[in-house]
Write an enzyme that holds these catalytic residues in place. Sequence first.
Site, PDB file in Angstrom:
ATOM      1  N   ASP A  78       0.840  -1.196   0.000  1.00 50.58           N
ATOM      2  CA  ASP A  78       0.000   0.000   0.000  1.00 50.58           C
ATOM      3  C   ASP A  78       0.877   1.249   0.000  1.00 50.58           C
ATOM      4  O   ASP A  78       2.041   1.215   0.386  1.00 50.58           O
ATOM      5  CB  ASP A  78      -0.877   0.028   1.263  1.00 50.58           C
ATOM      6  CG  ASP A  78      -1.854  -1.130   1.304  1.00 50.58           C
ATOM      7  OD1 ASP A  78      -2.155  -1.684   0.236  1.00 50.58           O
ATOM      8  OD2 ASP A  78      -2.292  -1.480   2.424  1.00 50.58           O
TER       9      ASP A  78
HETATM   10  N1  URA Z   1      -1.212  -5.926   3.978  1.00 51.45           N
HETATM   11  C1  URA Z   1      -1.723  -4.679   3.931  1.00 51.45           C
HETATM   12  O1  URA Z   1      -2.776  -4.412   4.497  1.00 51.45           O
HETATM   13  N2  URA Z   1      -1.033  -3.745   3.251  1.00 51.45           N
HETATM   14  C2  URA Z   1       0.153  -3.976   2.635  1.00 51.45           C
HETATM   15  O2  URA Z   1       0.737  -3.059   2.040  1.00 51.45           O
HETATM   16  C3  URA Z   1       0.677  -5.276   2.691  1.00 51.45           C
HETATM   17  C4  URA Z   1      -0.034  -6.247   3.381  1.00 51.45           C
END
Ligand code: URA
Length: 234
Positions: free
Chosen positions: A106
């Site tokens: 993310d």
């Molecule tokens: N899980 C999440 O919620 N975000 C990420 O970036 C990676 C794993």
Amino acid sequence: MPGSRRLDRFVSECLELSRSAAGKEIRAGAAGVNGMPIRDPAVKVSPGDLVSFRDLELTVFDQLYFMIHKPAGYVCANDDPAHPVIMSLLSDEWGAGQCHCVGRLDIDTTGLLLVTTDGQWSHRITSPRHHTGKIYRVTLEHDPSPDLEPMLRQGILLQGEKRPTAPAEVSWVADRVLDLTIHEGRYHQIKRMIHAAGNEVAALHRLAIGDLSLDPALAPGEHRALTSEEIALF
Ligand code: URA
């Protein structure tokens, strides 16, 4: 020979064409290798070969493999109208335009991100069939309830999904900080698991993928090429 691949695969990687579209054009006579017309999409090309395709000249290069210490604020993409993209951190590397991210983090997640030109290698890492563990350091927004850890370990049925998450491993680092190992890569998986267990993620940082850890010498935004031993881990 390392870096050898089928002609249709090489063309599709270079031009973002599907393999079948590249194969169709190759069979119709669009390609040549080192000056010879080639109509067989399965012919192997190797680093240093010169491929012609339509009116383009393409040099076959070795596959590229990098680790990046992803900083917050970057999106895992080659282009984005609104945010800085991970690939801009590689812009000084020859061939970086052909790379893709191995899975996604993310925008606000930091830590280990792999990028490569090698689609088969990245598939081995991301495919749930290979069960590659990904270790994340999770900082919680609130003190954990007693059921948070058992829920993570047992698996959680996330909203809108049919199967619970696979059992995760938990190792506590501080009262609100844990290292969580998951073996899948569902959408926003960790944030959704923590939310379902009655808490929220304040910060998320990926420490490792399988046996490959983020190089502590890399500051956020820095990258380096993987060694052949690291590439061979997957
Ligand atoms: N899980 C999440 O919620 N975000 C990420 O970036 C990676 C794993």
